[in-house]
Structure formats: structure tokens, C-alpha cells
Design an enzyme around this catalytic site. Structure first.
Site, PDB file in Angstrom:
ATOM      1  N   GLY A  13      11.037  -0.363 -10.604  1.00  0.00           N
ATOM      2  CA  GLY A  13       9.958  -1.189 -10.922  1.00  0.00           C
ATOM      3  C   GLY A  13      10.749  -2.679 -10.973  1.00  0.00           C
ATOM      4  O   GLY A  13      10.013  -3.342 -11.635  1.00  0.00           O
ATOM      5  N   ARG A  66      -3.593  14.551   0.605  1.00  0.00           N
ATOM      6  CA  ARG A  66      -3.322  13.232   0.581  1.00  0.00           C
ATOM      7  C   ARG A  66      -4.933  12.451   0.276  1.00  0.00           C
ATOM      8  O   ARG A  66      -4.829  11.434  -0.566  1.00  0.00           O
ATOM      9  CB  ARG A  66      -3.157  12.334   1.958  1.00  0.00           C
ATOM     10  CG  ARG A  66      -1.450  12.287   2.182  1.00  0.00           C
ATOM     11  CD  ARG A  66      -1.030  11.696   3.316  1.00  0.00           C
ATOM     12  NE  ARG A  66       0.222  12.162   3.773  1.00  0.00           N
ATOM     13  CZ  ARG A  66       1.374  11.628   3.180  1.00  0.00           C
ATOM     14  NH1 ARG A  66       1.244  11.135   2.084  1.00  0.00           N
ATOM     15  NH2 ARG A  66       2.601  12.256   3.695  1.00  0.00           N
ATOM     16  N   ARG A  92       4.861   6.565  -1.327  1.00  0.00           N
ATOM     17  CA  ARG A  92       3.741   7.426  -0.899  1.00  0.00           C
ATOM     18  C   ARG A  92       3.094   6.721   0.270  1.00  0.00           C
ATOM     19  O   ARG A  92       2.825   5.494   0.543  1.00  0.00           O
ATOM     20  CB  ARG A  92       2.622   7.667  -1.856  1.00  0.00           C
ATOM     21  CG  ARG A  92       2.977   8.349  -3.078  1.00  0.00           C
ATOM     22  CD  ARG A  92       3.851   9.727  -2.776  1.00  0.00           C
ATOM     23  NE  ARG A  92       2.971  10.636  -2.131  1.00  0.00           N
ATOM     24  CZ  ARG A  92       3.583  11.897  -1.776  1.00  0.00           C
ATOM     25  NH1 ARG A  92       4.905  12.108  -1.794  1.00  0.00           N
ATOM     26  NH2 ARG A  92       2.877  12.772  -1.082  1.00  0.00           N
ATOM     27  N   LEU A  94      -0.284   6.081   2.401  1.00  0.00           N
ATOM     28  CA  LEU A  94      -1.435   6.005   2.138  1.00  0.00           C
ATOM     29  C   LEU A  94      -2.691   6.488   3.026  1.00  0.00           C
ATOM     30  O   LEU A  94      -2.206   5.974   4.512  1.00  0.00           O
ATOM     31  CB  LEU A  94      -1.721   4.647   1.412  1.00  0.00           C
ATOM     32  CG  LEU A  94      -0.895   4.262   0.132  1.00  0.00           C
ATOM     33  CD1 LEU A  94      -0.840   2.733  -0.129  1.00  0.00           C
ATOM     34  CD2 LEU A  94      -1.375   4.851  -1.154  1.00  0.00           C
ATOM     35  N   HIS A 110       8.700  -4.782   1.600  1.00  0.00           N
ATOM     36  CA  HIS A 110       9.304  -4.015   2.590  1.00  0.00           C
ATOM     37  C   HIS A 110      10.929  -4.396   2.691  1.00  0.00           C
ATOM     38  O   HIS A 110      10.948  -5.669   3.055  1.00  0.00           O
ATOM     39  CB  HIS A 110       8.715  -3.516   3.584  1.00  0.00           C
ATOM     40  CG  HIS A 110       9.536  -2.583   4.490  1.00  0.00           C
ATOM     41  ND1 HIS A 110       9.466  -1.157   4.138  1.00  0.00           N
ATOM     42  CD2 HIS A 110      10.293  -2.723   5.526  1.00  0.00           C
ATOM     43  CE1 HIS A 110      10.178  -0.486   5.122  1.00  0.00           C
ATOM     44  NE2 HIS A 110      10.736  -1.504   6.026  1.00  0.00           N
ATOM     45  N   GLU A 144      -1.509   1.090   9.545  1.00  0.00           N
ATOM     46  CA  GLU A 144      -0.022   1.648  10.075  1.00  0.00           C
ATOM     47  C   GLU A 144       0.831   1.316   9.218  1.00  0.00           C
ATOM     48  O   GLU A 144       1.119   0.335   8.758  1.00  0.00           O
ATOM     49  CB  GLU A 144       0.131   0.833  11.407  1.00  0.00           C
ATOM     50  CG  GLU A 144       1.135   1.254  12.566  1.00  0.00           C
ATOM     51  CD  GLU A 144       1.355   0.541  13.667  1.00  0.00           C
ATOM     52  OE1 GLU A 144       2.521   0.817  14.294  1.00  0.00           O
ATOM     53  OE2 GLU A 144       0.511  -0.221  13.907  1.00  0.00           O
ATOM     54  N   ASP A 146       3.886   0.176   7.060  1.00  0.00           N
ATOM     55  CA  ASP A 146       4.925  -1.294   7.321  1.00  0.00           C
ATOM     56  C   ASP A 146       4.592  -1.997   8.230  1.00  0.00           C
ATOM     57  O   ASP A 146       5.392  -2.745   8.726  1.00  0.00           O
ATOM     58  CB  ASP A 146       6.370  -0.591   7.202  1.00  0.00           C
ATOM     59  CG  ASP A 146       6.898   0.086   5.712  1.00  0.00           C
ATOM     60  OD1 ASP A 146       6.284   0.030   4.954  1.00  0.00           O
ATOM     61  OD2 ASP A 146       7.599   0.972   5.991  1.00  0.00           O
TER      62      ASP A 146
HETATM   63  C1  GAR Z   1      12.381  -2.301  -3.029  1.00  0.00           C
HETATM   64  O1  GAR Z   1      13.637  -2.561  -2.451  1.00  0.00           O
HETATM   65  C2  GAR Z   1      11.178  -2.335  -2.159  1.00  0.00           C
HETATM   66  O2  GAR Z   1      11.381  -3.198  -1.301  1.00  0.00           O
HETATM   67  C3  GAR Z   1      11.407  -0.990  -1.653  1.00  0.00           C
HETATM   68  O3  GAR Z   1      11.871  -0.461  -2.597  1.00  0.00           O
HETATM   69  C4  GAR Z   1      12.474  -0.796  -3.638  1.00  0.00           C
HETATM   70  C5  GAR Z   1      11.834  -0.606  -4.895  1.00  0.00           C
HETATM   71  O4  GAR Z   1      12.512  -1.275  -6.015  1.00  0.00           O
HETATM   72  N1  GAR Z   1      10.193  -0.593  -0.820  1.00  0.00           N
HETATM   73  C6  GAR Z   1       9.902   0.325   0.158  1.00  0.00           C
HETATM   74  O5  GAR Z   1      11.256   0.668   0.624  1.00  0.00           O
HETATM   75  C7  GAR Z   1       8.810   0.469   0.651  1.00  0.00           C
HETATM   76  N2  GAR Z   1       8.867   1.023   2.064  1.00  0.00           N
HETATM   77  P1  GAR Z   1      12.026  -1.499  -7.467  1.00  0.00           P
HETATM   78  O6  GAR Z   1      11.103  -0.327  -7.769  1.00  0.00           O
HETATM   79  O7  GAR Z   1      13.025  -2.000  -8.432  1.00  0.00           O
HETATM   80  O8  GAR Z   1      11.144  -2.771  -7.241  1.00  0.00           O
END
Ligand code: GAR
Length: 209
Positions: A13, A66, A92, A94, A110, A144, A146
Site C-alpha cells: 500500500g 469473479r 485481482r 476485474l 502499472h 482489457e 492494463d
Molecule cells: C506497485 O509497483 C504497482 O505499480 C504494482 O504493484 C505495486 C504495489 O505497491 N501494480 C501492479 O503490478 C498492477 N498490475 P504498493 O502496494 O506499495 O503500492
């Protein structure tokens, strides 16, 4: 009226934290009204609770499909009447119905320069491809995975000797600047999607170098 922001997380987070802190520091006309996770052990929940933000857990393992999970998730989200729903490390996939419900007010971050490397293991794939630049993308979410109109991107160099962790840390540090910036633009009503391309009206650059 202050905009209600709901953030979905699955783990650490740190992007959610960066948004909560920027909102307070910069005095946005908004508040993070809830942080919701599909995992009870997500570290970010404790941070949010300590800040007095409502938290909830909707465990995907408790649902047979889902669709059923997404319906329960939507109920938890809608209790906070969000103007903006943020995916911040929410791992997850969606359903199209869920995405449609929040269309135009659903953002994701992303860790790649989309449309390169949708999906998982983005930093390893960038290293394996010999990329000289990597980065992160904030985009409106479409059905779609990402994909969707790009709000902002941050670019970092790939340095000799980088491994997945080193590159990931360099990108993450920029995510913490990029995502709050994009969210602030949304809060300011400064984003326009025209023909699948996002323009923003503040005059600030949509590219962080
Ligand atoms: C981040 O690097 C975010 O870009 C990635 O997960 C990490 C979460 O870090 N998201 C994805 O890969 C989504 N496809 P955080 O929980 O510390 O924010």
C-alpha cells in the site's frame, strides 16, 4: 463538495500512502474515505486505520466466481459513494461489469511504460528485453487488462548491473510522485479523454523524466 476517493490494495500500500499524504499536504478538495483489500494481511490496512480511514476486507477466496466477488466488492466500495476509485497494487482481475460500473472514475497504476509489459513481472521482462528505459503508467481502467487511456507516465533509466529489485525500487520511487499527481488532476476536474487520449488542463507535463 470534497470528492470521495476509495483505494483498493492487496499488499504494502505504499502508493495509497503517497496519495493519502499528498491529499493532506496539498490540501486537495477530496478525502480518502476508505481503503479496501482482498487480503486481510495487507500491510496498508494498518496504515489506513491508524490515519482514521475506514478499512474493509473482501476476501476473494470466499466467493465462488469473479462475478460474485466483484459484486461484494462493489457493495463495500459504494458504501463510501466514491467519485474516484483507485487500484493501487490491487492484484485481482476485474470483470467487465465491474469496470463498466466505475467507467471514467477508475484509475490504475502499472509498473511499466504501457503498452509495453502488461501483466506481471514487468521489471524482469524489461531487463530481459534489454530496455534502456523503464517506468510506470497511470491510466483509466478499461475491460482489457492494463490497457486504457494513459493519464501520465514516469520514465527512469535502466542502469548497468540492475536487477529486478534495483529497477523496481527506482520505478516505485517515481510511482509515489506520479500517482498523486494524476489523482490531483482528477480531483481538479482537469482530465479530458478525447478519442482515447487523455489531455489535462493544468498545463503540467503528463510525462515525468
Ligand atoms: C506497485 O509497483 C504497482 O505499480 C504494482 O504493484 C505495486 C504495489 O505497491 N501494480 C501492479 O503490478 C498492477 N498490475 P504498493 O502496494 O506499495 O503500492
Amino acid at each position: 463538495m470534497a470528492k470521495s476517493i476509495v483505494v483498493l490494495i492487496s499488499g504494502r500500500g505504499s502508493n495509497m500512502e503517497a496519495i493519502v499524504e499528498a491529499c493532506a499536504r496539498e490540501g486537495w478538495d477530496a478525502r480518502v474515505s476508505a481503503v479496501i483489500s482482498n487480503r486481510a494481511d495487507a500491510a496498508g490496512l494498518a496504515y489506513a486505520a491508524a490515519r482514521g480511514i475506514a478499512t474493509a476486507v473482501v476476501d476473494h477466496r470466499a466467493f465462488a466466481s469473479r462475478e460474485a466477488f466483484d459484486a461484494a466488492l462493489a457493495r463495500a466500495i459504494d458504501a463510501h459513494a466514491p467519485d474516484l476509485l483507485l487500484l493501487a497494487g490491487f492484484m485481482r482481475i476485474l470483470t467487465p461489469g465491474f469496470v463498466q460500473r466505475y467507467e471514467g472514475r477508475l484509475l490504475n497504476i502499472h509498473p511499466s511504460l504501457l503498452p509495453l509489459f502488461p501483466g506481471l513481472h514487468t521489471h524482469r521482462r524489461a531487463l530481459d528485453a534489454g530496455c534502456k528505459a523503464a517506468g510506470a503508467t497511470v491510466h483509466f481502467v478499461t475491460a482489457e487488462l492494463d490497457h486504457g487511456p494513459i493519464v501520465a507516465q514516469a520514465v527512469v533509466p535502466v542502469l548497468a548491473g540492475d536487477d529486478e529489485d534495483a529497477l523496481g525500487a527506482r520505478v516505485l520511487a517515481r510511482e509515489h510522485v506520479l500517482y498523486p499527481l494524476a489523482v490531483r488532476w482528477f480531483v481538479q476536474d482537469a482530465l479530458r479523454i478525447e478519442g482515447g487520449v487523455v489531455r489535462q488542463l493544468t498545463g503540467e507535463a503528463q510525462l515525468l523524466l
